[in-house]
Design a protein around this motif. Structure first.
Motif, PDB file in Angstrom:
ATOM      1  N   ALA A 139      32.471 -24.058 -23.035  1.00  0.00           N
ATOM      2  CA  ALA A 139      33.861 -24.444 -22.935  1.00  0.00           C
ATOM      3  C   ALA A 139      34.130 -25.315 -21.629  1.00  0.00           C
ATOM      4  N   TRP A 140      33.407 -25.230 -20.679  1.00  0.00           N
ATOM      5  CA  TRP A 140      33.713 -25.950 -19.253  1.00  0.00           C
ATOM      6  C   TRP A 140      33.068 -27.135 -19.128  1.00  0.00           C
ATOM      7  N   ASP A 141      33.935 -28.295 -18.848  1.00  0.00           N
ATOM      8  CA  ASP A 141      33.462 -29.535 -18.476  1.00  0.00           C
ATOM      9  C   ASP A 141      32.975 -29.484 -17.051  1.00  0.00           C
ATOM     10  N   ALA A 142      32.480 -30.624 -16.497  1.00  0.00           N
ATOM     11  CA  ALA A 142      31.946 -30.688 -15.410  1.00  0.00           C
ATOM     12  C   ALA A 142      33.199 -30.469 -14.115  1.00  0.00           C
ATOM     13  N   ALA A 143      34.428 -30.955 -14.565  1.00  0.00           N
ATOM     14  CA  ALA A 143      35.523 -30.803 -13.741  1.00  0.00           C
ATOM     15  C   ALA A 143      35.862 -29.213 -13.437  1.00  0.00           C
ATOM     16  N   LEU A 144      36.111 -28.664 -14.754  1.00  0.00           N
ATOM     17  CA  LEU A 144      36.636 -27.249 -14.684  1.00  0.00           C
ATOM     18  C   LEU A 144      35.456 -26.346 -14.103  1.00  0.00           C
ATOM     19  N   THR A 145      34.055 -26.511 -14.244  1.00  0.00           N
ATOM     20  CA  THR A 145      32.944 -25.799 -13.490  1.00  0.00           C
ATOM     21  C   THR A 145      33.242 -26.092 -11.943  1.00  0.00           C
ATOM     22  N   LEU A 146      33.351 -27.259 -11.393  1.00  0.00           N
ATOM     23  CA  LEU A 146      33.577 -27.185  -9.938  1.00  0.00           C
ATOM     24  C   LEU A 146      34.721 -26.753  -9.517  1.00  0.00           C
ATOM     25  N   GLN A 147      36.077 -26.758 -10.407  1.00  0.00           N
ATOM     26  CA  GLN A 147      37.471 -25.989 -10.053  1.00  0.00           C
ATOM     27  C   GLN A 147      37.340 -24.458  -9.775  1.00  0.00           C
ATOM     28  N   LEU A 148      36.563 -24.102 -10.771  1.00  0.00           N
ATOM     29  CA  LEU A 148      36.333 -22.730 -10.733  1.00  0.00           C
ATOM     30  C   LEU A 148      35.151 -22.215  -9.665  1.00  0.00           C
TER      31      LEU A 148
ATOM     32  N   LEU B 253      24.362 -16.181 -16.115  1.00  0.00           N
ATOM     33  CA  LEU B 253      24.367 -16.667 -17.451  1.00  0.00           C
ATOM     34  C   LEU B 253      22.875 -16.932 -17.814  1.00  0.00           C
ATOM     35  N   ARG B 254      22.485 -16.623 -19.038  1.00  0.00           N
ATOM     36  CA  ARG B 254      21.377 -16.925 -19.602  1.00  0.00           C
ATOM     37  C   ARG B 254      21.725 -17.146 -21.267  1.00  0.00           C
ATOM     38  N   PHE B 255      21.859 -16.348 -21.524  1.00  0.00           N
ATOM     39  CA  PHE B 255      22.343 -16.430 -23.488  1.00  0.00           C
ATOM     40  C   PHE B 255      23.700 -16.116 -23.521  1.00  0.00           C
ATOM     41  N   CYS B 256      24.250 -16.853 -24.528  1.00  0.00           N
ATOM     42  CA  CYS B 256      25.578 -16.758 -25.266  1.00  0.00           C
ATOM     43  C   CYS B 256      25.534 -17.141 -26.484  1.00  0.00           C
ATOM     44  N   THR B 257      26.495 -16.689 -27.186  1.00  0.00           N
ATOM     45  CA  THR B 257      26.965 -17.118 -28.742  1.00  0.00           C
ATOM     46  C   THR B 257      27.451 -18.546 -28.672  1.00  0.00           C
ATOM     47  N   PRO B 258      27.431 -19.176 -29.846  1.00  0.00           N
ATOM     48  CA  PRO B 258      28.119 -20.457 -29.761  1.00  0.00           C
ATOM     49  C   PRO B 258      29.446 -20.757 -29.505  1.00  0.00           C
ATOM     50  N   ASP B 259      30.292 -19.534 -29.492  1.00  0.00           N
ATOM     51  CA  ASP B 259      31.771 -19.486 -29.125  1.00  0.00           C
ATOM     52  C   ASP B 259      31.751 -19.068 -27.540  1.00  0.00           C
ATOM     53  N   GLY B 260      30.564 -18.905 -26.802  1.00  0.00           N
ATOM     54  CA  GLY B 260      30.626 -18.721 -25.546  1.00  0.00           C
ATOM     55  C   GLY B 260      30.866 -17.117 -25.159  1.00  0.00           C
TER      56      GLY B 260
END
Length: 273
Positions: free
Chosen positions: A123-132, A180-187
């Motif tokens: 659910a993260w785009d690059a901008a949110l990744t950097l913000q967090l 993080l390694r694995f996640c479900t399709p909904d994260g």
């Protein structure tokens, strides 16, 4: 020349060999280490000295082992039997090294690449990744960092929500960026499975294979996942190739539109399992 380098984990001799192989010059070149600078290898303190000595020529991300060291130093966690960071904790320059470590980054976007230690939530785009990442960095550098380390541990919330606040928000960000390694399709993240990509738990995928993730098409480089091995795709670089386990230390040259993989063999410092 610009290089990305996988997990070091205190294997400073391998770093020395790699930089010599690259003919690295801090006046001309730059490198980014994708986290896990220390722990499990034999030379954690010397690794920090070497990295700090490169100044602006080296940018370092923080991984789960680096955060563990900081939590131990703050009295929040005990040392594990396999930890090899006592040389830092007992060093006369302990405070300077730990303060330098707290100033390092959780994520970087530079030279066309988004760099993290472990992964990015679907659910993260690059901008949110950097913000967090910036929010976690601010907590690490705060005078109240001890409170942050007390609240940092735990697997919940295991799925990102825009409604997350406070310690839950930071804990989810830390777990995503460093575990993080694995996640479900909904994260929904799984933190137990550590095998290769073909050994995903039921209903889970490697985070970078989730359909529709918001960073699809964004070049991402990461480490953390030694059982994954080297991945060298146009928009994905996985560079943890198990140096501490006797594998290789890997660098990827990324400047000038080129891609070149350089590796040096590593002496085994830990036995798998």
């Amino acid at each position: 020349m610009i290089y990305l380098i996988g997990d070091l984990q205190g294997c400073c001799d391998a770093l020395d060999r790699l930089l010599a192989t690259l003919d690295f010059s801090p006046s001309r070149d730059r490198f980014y280490v994708l986290g896990d600078l220390v722990n499990r290898g034999p030379c954690s303190r010397r690794t920090l000295h070497v990295l700090r000595g490169f100044g602006d020529a080296a940018t370092c991300l923080l991984g789960n082992h680096d955060l563990h060291l900081l939590a131990v130093a703050h009295g929040v966690r005990p040392l594990h039997r396999s930890d090899t960071v006592r040389d830092i904790l007992d060093a006369p320059d302990r405070d300077e090294l730990l303060d330098w470590l707290r100033q390092q980054r959780m994520a970087v976007q530079a030279h066309g690449w988004l760099m993290v230690h472990a992964g990015v939530a679907p659910a993260w785009d690059a901008a949110l990744t950097l913000q967090l990442a910036g929010e976690v960095e601010a907590a690490l550098r705060s005078p109240e960092a001890g409170d942050f380390f007390h609240a940092m541990y735990g697997n919940e919330p295991a799925r990102w929500s825009d409604d997350l606040q406070g310690h839950d928000r930071l804990r989810n960000a830390v777990n995503t960026l460093t575990r993080l390694r694995f996640c479900t399709p909904d994260g929904h993240m799984d933190f137990a499975a550590k095998d290769g990509a073909d050994q995903a738990p039921p209903g889970h995928l490697p985070w970078f294979e989730v359909p529709g993730r918001k960073t699809a098409g964004v070049p991402i480089a990461f480490g953390h996942w030694s059982t994954l091995g080297l991945i060298n795709r146009p928009d994905l670089l996985a560079l943890d190739t198990g140096c501490v386990w006797g594998g290789q230390l890997t660098a990827a040259r990324i400047d000038g539109g080129r891609r070149e993989i350089i590796q040096v063999p590593c002496q085994q410092a830990q036995k798998s399992g």
